[in-house]
Each structure stands twice: as structure tokens, then as C-alpha cells.
Design a protein around this motif. Structure first.
Motif, PDB file in Angstrom:
ATOM      1  N   ASP A  19     -37.585  15.517  -3.677  1.00 26.38           N
ATOM      2  CA  ASP A  19     -36.697  14.537  -4.181  1.00 26.38           C
ATOM      3  C   ASP A  19     -35.705  15.536  -5.286  1.00 26.38           C
ATOM      4  O   ASP A  19     -34.544  15.136  -5.584  1.00 26.38           O
ATOM      5  N   ALA A  20     -35.987  16.940  -5.321  1.00 23.12           N
ATOM      6  CA  ALA A  20     -35.124  17.856  -6.128  1.00 23.12           C
ATOM      7  C   ALA A  20     -33.952  18.510  -5.196  1.00 23.12           C
ATOM      8  O   ALA A  20     -33.011  18.980  -5.737  1.00 23.12           O
ATOM      9  N   LEU A  21     -34.314  18.725  -4.082  1.00 22.35           N
ATOM     10  CA  LEU A  21     -33.223  19.273  -2.979  1.00 22.35           C
ATOM     11  C   LEU A  21     -32.294  18.138  -2.316  1.00 22.35           C
ATOM     12  O   LEU A  21     -32.846  17.362  -2.074  1.00 22.35           O
ATOM     13  N   PRO A  22     -31.130  18.848  -1.860  1.00 22.76           N
ATOM     14  CA  PRO A  22     -30.403  17.737  -1.148  1.00 22.76           C
ATOM     15  C   PRO A  22     -30.885  17.386   0.152  1.00 22.76           C
ATOM     16  O   PRO A  22     -31.846  18.130   0.440  1.00 22.76           O
ATOM     17  N   ARG A  23     -30.378  16.396   0.814  1.00 20.18           N
ATOM     18  CA  ARG A  23     -30.605  15.766   2.026  1.00 20.18           C
ATOM     19  C   ARG A  23     -29.704  16.499   3.056  1.00 20.18           C
ATOM     20  O   ARG A  23     -28.819  17.118   2.652  1.00 20.18           O
ATOM     21  N   CYS A  24     -30.451  16.833   4.092  1.00 19.11           N
ATOM     22  CA  CYS A  24     -29.588  17.511   5.237  1.00 19.11           C
ATOM     23  C   CYS A  24     -30.331  16.795   6.578  1.00 19.11           C
ATOM     24  O   CYS A  24     -31.160  15.942   6.569  1.00 19.11           O
ATOM     25  N   GLN A  25     -29.486  17.170   7.776  1.00 20.23           N
ATOM     26  CA  GLN A  25     -30.161  16.675   9.288  1.00 20.23           C
ATOM     27  C   GLN A  25     -31.156  17.679   9.553  1.00 20.23           C
ATOM     28  O   GLN A  25     -31.227  18.525   9.289  1.00 20.23           O
ATOM     29  N   ALA A  26     -31.739  17.070  10.661  1.00 23.65           N
ATOM     30  CA  ALA A  26     -32.885  17.868  11.348  1.00 23.65           C
ATOM     31  C   ALA A  26     -32.036  18.929  11.943  1.00 23.65           C
ATOM     32  O   ALA A  26     -31.005  18.597  12.487  1.00 23.65           O
ATOM     33  N   ASN A  27     -32.758  20.005  11.998  1.00 21.89           N
ATOM     34  CA  ASN A  27     -32.249  21.419  12.583  1.00 21.89           C
ATOM     35  C   ASN A  27     -31.089  22.079  11.520  1.00 21.89           C
ATOM     36  O   ASN A  27     -30.641  22.995  12.159  1.00 21.89           O
ATOM     37  N   ASP A  28     -30.996  21.501  10.397  1.00 20.47           N
ATOM     38  CA  ASP A  28     -29.935  22.309   9.602  1.00 20.47           C
ATOM     39  C   ASP A  28     -30.719  23.514   9.349  1.00 20.47           C
ATOM     40  O   ASP A  28     -31.804  23.916   8.911  1.00 20.47           O
ATOM     41  N   PRO A  29     -29.879  24.846   9.163  1.00 20.32           N
ATOM     42  CA  PRO A  29     -30.279  26.125   8.716  1.00 20.32           C
ATOM     43  C   PRO A  29     -30.947  26.081   7.587  1.00 20.32           C
ATOM     44  O   PRO A  29     -31.959  26.823   7.482  1.00 20.32           O
ATOM     45  N   GLY A  30     -31.221  25.142   6.527  1.00 20.22           N
ATOM     46  CA  GLY A  30     -31.573  25.344   5.372  1.00 20.22           C
ATOM     47  C   GLY A  30     -33.089  24.298   5.463  1.00 20.22           C
ATOM     48  O   GLY A  30     -33.575  24.224   4.285  1.00 20.22           O
ATOM     49  N   GLU A  31     -33.370  23.644   6.554  1.00 20.44           N
ATOM     50  CA  GLU A  31     -34.363  22.499   6.498  1.00 20.44           C
ATOM     51  C   GLU A  31     -35.559  23.097   6.058  1.00 20.44           C
ATOM     52  O   GLU A  31     -35.966  24.042   6.523  1.00 20.44           O
ATOM     53  N   LYS A  32     -36.392  22.390   5.410  1.00 19.22           N
ATOM     54  CA  LYS A  32     -37.630  22.804   4.732  1.00 19.22           C
ATOM     55  C   LYS A  32     -37.560  24.051   3.723  1.00 19.22           C
ATOM     56  O   LYS A  32     -38.704  24.366   3.203  1.00 19.22           O
ATOM     57  N   LYS A  33     -36.461  24.531   3.488  1.00 15.13           N
ATOM     58  CA  LYS A  33     -36.309  25.546   2.362  1.00 15.13           C
ATOM     59  C   LYS A  33     -35.317  25.073   1.226  1.00 15.13           C
ATOM     60  O   LYS A  33     -35.900  25.097   0.141  1.00 15.13           O
ATOM     61  N   THR A  34     -34.175  24.935   1.459  1.00 19.95           N
ATOM     62  CA  THR A  34     -33.361  24.436   0.621  1.00 19.95           C
ATOM     63  C   THR A  34     -32.840  23.002   0.707  1.00 19.95           C
ATOM     64  O   THR A  34     -31.685  22.507   0.038  1.00 19.95           O
ATOM     65  N   CYS A  35     -33.279  22.206   1.890  1.00 18.19           N
ATOM     66  CA  CYS A  35     -32.927  20.732   1.869  1.00 18.19           C
ATOM     67  C   CYS A  35     -33.860  20.050   2.735  1.00 18.19           C
ATOM     68  O   CYS A  35     -34.706  20.800   3.399  1.00 18.19           O
ATOM     69  N   TRP A  36     -33.903  18.989   2.773  1.00 18.19           N
ATOM     70  CA  TRP A  36     -34.908  18.086   3.385  1.00 18.19           C
ATOM     71  C   TRP A  36     -34.318  16.909   4.178  1.00 18.19           C
ATOM     72  O   TRP A  36     -33.448  16.095   3.486  1.00 18.19           O
ATOM     73  N   PRO A  37     -34.570  16.508   5.458  1.00 18.65           N
ATOM     74  CA  PRO A  37     -33.956  15.402   6.009  1.00 18.65           C
ATOM     75  C   PRO A  37     -34.538  14.210   5.439  1.00 18.65           C
ATOM     76  O   PRO A  37     -35.570  14.014   4.412  1.00 18.65           O
ATOM     77  N   ALA A  38     -34.021  13.079   5.631  1.00 17.72           N
ATOM     78  CA  ALA A  38     -34.595  11.701   4.811  1.00 17.72           C
ATOM     79  C   ALA A  38     -35.569  11.288   5.349  1.00 17.72           C
ATOM     80  O   ALA A  38     -36.106  11.709   6.620  1.00 17.72           O
ATOM     81  N   PRO A  39     -36.376  10.675   4.533  1.00 17.36           N
ATOM     82  CA  PRO A  39     -37.657  10.148   4.999  1.00 17.36           C
ATOM     83  C   PRO A  39     -37.588   9.128   6.124  1.00 17.36           C
ATOM     84  O   PRO A  39     -36.753   8.408   6.526  1.00 17.36           O
TER      85      PRO A  39
END
Length: 395
Positions: free
Chosen positions: A337-357
């Protein structure tokens, strides 16, 4: 019975072996195993009780499978109930009738051992002349003919009991010390035969702290408790959907007409709530609770959470295998909940952002999401979790 999962070509030729799908050394590989969910950790389900609703807690407790559908109601034990799932699951072993497993087992070299354990009547069944053809057809069975191996009442009763005994034998093996030896470094530390490293000790302290809330669900012992690292309840952690699973592309019927997932990427795994709202629910009074348990999945044990067949083997975590390392898991708990939302396969996924639940309505926001841990603290928790792997040389 250790031999049963290794039935080889005695089982349906197009399906996976039980031991391959549920090997205790790993998680699952969504590119190789056509499963909707990751296999469960062994220790969790061999210690689970019959599923029941605890009104004081407001939780379901016990049962097996991620959605708790192996309730244990019929056999008074969810473990054999769970063992009967894969043989009849169309995306696993795929038998069209439970009698087909009994028929195949009766043709295997271990039949004399099975008869010694279960009795000579275990396979005393008059099989119809078309049994081989019927059992060569994968499931599911047609609604109009749910038991396509046509047996008389006595033979069907025998086949049903032998199917139960098969499941009870698998459950007995899963409960054995070969599968759950409790020989981790953590156990050695408890026995005074080893000591944590400074990072492992710091990780253990964090694990038990109100900062992380880890051991509120992954119980590591208490008055009258064993350190099994689960409380046998369920929670919605807000994990994103894992569209890497082949399940999402299995939208069209195969040559037998079976389509695993007609909804494609629109499918939402409802977890425990989906089971409670289904015909599989043995207690009609539970159906009214389905909404509040939608998106919740059973809390796994953390024992052997890092166990793998070789050091660089990539494991998969959470009910759908979305996360691929303990570091990712801890980082998700810390920053969901601290990092911004992003789409799957975004370059920052799992590091600097997370897809929606996948399903947000029942998401657990009290115990995870923004723990304010440093990267060093994340690493220390990972170091502690690795001490839960059986086979510690100093044990």
C-alpha cells in the motif's frame, strides 16, 4: 502409501503425476504445470482439522486446499479428502470417475501390497467390458452420467471404499517423518543444538514483533501450540492476478470439449468465498458467509518455505504463484500500500510499484501493506525464513 503417487503410465496418460504436481521440494512452475493454484505445503494440510466456523474469531478454521474445500466432513479428516482432489481434477490427473483410479491401481505391480493393507476385497470388482475405453476418456464426467464406469451397487461400494483407502494411505505418508521430519535449523535452535546468526536472530525478532504481525497468522508457538507457522485460517493479502498461468488462456474446448477457463482474463479467483457459494459446500448455513470470505485463501505454513531441489531453482509463492522469491514476498507485505499502482509487466513491477489486487473488497489492511521496514530488515526476515528448511546438517 509411498508408491501410490508414482503410478506412472497406470494413470491417465495425458495427466500429471501426483508427486510431480505436489513435490515437496518446490512451489510450482506456472509454465509447466497446468494448475489454477499453487500446490499446498505438505505440513500445513497434514495438521489441519476438519473445517469449522469459529464464531468467536469470525473465521473458518481447518480444511485443506487454498479455498478450504477439502473440509474433511465425510472422512473426519481433511487430508484424505484433499488427496482425492487431484485424481478427479480435469486439469491435473483428470480421471472421469473415481473408479478409474481403483481400476488402474488394480493393474499396478503394487496390487499385492495394497491388498495386504486394505484387504483382498479391495479390488474384488467386476469391471464392465468397456472400462478401459471409459477410463481413457479424461474428465469431467457428463452431468447426465456422473459415474460413467457402470458398476452395480456392491461393486460401486467397493470401489468407493478403495478410493477412500487410497486417499487415507496418501495421507498417512504425508504425515510421516519422511515428509515432515522437523529437522530445520529453527528446530535445532529450539533444541539448543544451534544458534541463529545475527541477521537470523534479528529476522526472528521482527517476525515476532507488532511491527510485522507475522506470527499473528503464521503462529510460531504459544501455550499449548506447536510452532507450525500457520493458524489454519484464511486471509486476502491483496495479491495481484498472475496472468502468466496458462489457465488464463485455456478458454477454448480441447478435443474432448473441455475448456478450463471460459472467462479468460476476466476470471476472478474467489477463494474460500467461491467454495462457500458452491454446491461443494456441505453446510448450507455457511453460504451466507461467502461474501465476506471472497478473495480469501488459507494461510500456509512457512516451514520449508525456502526448500528447493537445487540452489537456483525458482520457486513460486502465494495462492497463484505470483511472487517468485522470499524477498519479493516480504517486500510485498512491506510495501503493497506504500508504493504506487502499476500495470502487469511494468518495468518497476514488484520493486517500485504493484498491480492492483485481484479482489480488493476483503483485503487485509490491518496486518500488512505499509510496515515501514528498511531493506535490511526485509533481508533479515528472509534470513530467518530460510532457517525453517528441513535437512539442517547440524540438527
Amino acid at each position: 502409501m509411498r508408491l501410490l503417487p508414482y503410478a506412472g503410465n497406470g494413470f491417465h496418460g495425458t495427466s500429471q503425476l501426483v508427486e510431480w504436481d505436489h513435490r515437496r521440494l518446490s512451489g510450482f512452475d506456472p509454465d509447466k504445470v497446468q494448475l489454477q493454484k499453487a500446490p499446498e505445503p505438505y505440513l500445513r494440510h497434514v495438521r489441519a482439522g476438519v473445517l469449522h466456523y469459529n464464531k468467536a474469531q469470525g473465521d473458518f478454521v481447518g480444511g485443506n486446499f487454498w479455498d478450504m474445500r477439502a473440509t474433511g466432513t465425510r472422512l473426519n479428516n481433511p487430508v484424505p479428502d484433499q488427496a482425492q482432489g487431484p485424481p478427479l481434477n480435469p486439469v491435473e490427473m483428470g480421471f472421469i470417475d473415481s473408479a478409474c483410479l481403483v481400476y488402474r491401481a488394480s493393474r499396478r505391480p503394487y496390487r499385492p501390497l495394497a491388498e495386504e493393507v486394505w484387504g483382498p476385497e479391495a479390488f474384488a470388482i467386476r469391471w464392465p467390458s468397456n472400462v478401459e475405453r471409459v477410463c481413457a476418456q479424461p474428465g469431467p464426467a457428463a452431468v447426465s452420467d456422473p459415474f460413467p464406469v457402470h458398476l452395480n451397487a456392491i461393486d460401486r461400494g467397493t470401489a468407493n471404499r478403495t478410493f477412500d483407502q487410497f486417499a487415507e494411505a496418501v495421507a498417512a505418508y504425508e504425515a510421516s517423518s519422511e515428509v515432515n521430519p522437523f529437522s530445520s535449523k529453527y528446530d535445532a535452535v529450539l533444541a539448543g543444538k544451534a544458534k541463529f546468526t545475527p541477521d537470523e536472530k534479528a529476522g526472528n525478532d521482527l517476525f515476532r514483533s507488532t511491527t510485522t504481525h507475522c506470527n499473528e497468522c503464521h503462529r510460531d508457538g504459544g501455550p499449548g501450540e506447536e510452532p507450525l507457522f500457520t493458524d489454519f485460517t484464511a486471509s486476502n493479502l491483496g495479491v495481484p492476478a498472475n496472468f502468466a498461468m496458462p489457465f488464463y488462456s485455456e478458454t477454448k474446448g480441447d478435443r474432448f470439449g473441455y475448456a478450463a477457463n471460459p472467462l479468460g482474463t476476466a476470471y476472478i479467483d474467489k477463494g474460500v468465498g467461491g467454495f462457500l457459494a458452491s454446491p461443494q459446500n456441505p453446510r448450507p448455513e455457511w453460504a451466507k458467509l461467502a461474501g465476506s470470505f471472497t478473495g480469501k485463501f488459507k494461510t500456509p505454513t512457512l516451514r520449508n518455505v525456502d526448500k528447493r531441489p537445487w540452489p537456483d531453482f525458482v520457486k513460486a509463492y502465494m495462492h497463484n504463484g505470483y511472487l517468485k522469491s522470499l524477498k519479493e514476498v516480504v517486500h510485498f507485505y512491506n510495501t503493497r500500500d506504500a508504493l504506487p499502482r502499476c500495470q502487469a509487466n511494468d518495468p518497476g513491477e514488484k520493486k517500485t510499484c504493484w498491480p492492483a489486487p485481484e479482489f480488493a473488497d476483503t483485503m487485509n489492511k490491518r496486518q500488512l501493506g505499509n510496515l515501514h521496514l528498511t531493506e535490511q530488515q526485509e533481508d533479515q526476515i528472509v534470513a530467518f525464513l530460510k532457517t525453517l528448511t528441513d535437512g539442517f546438517e547440524g540438527h
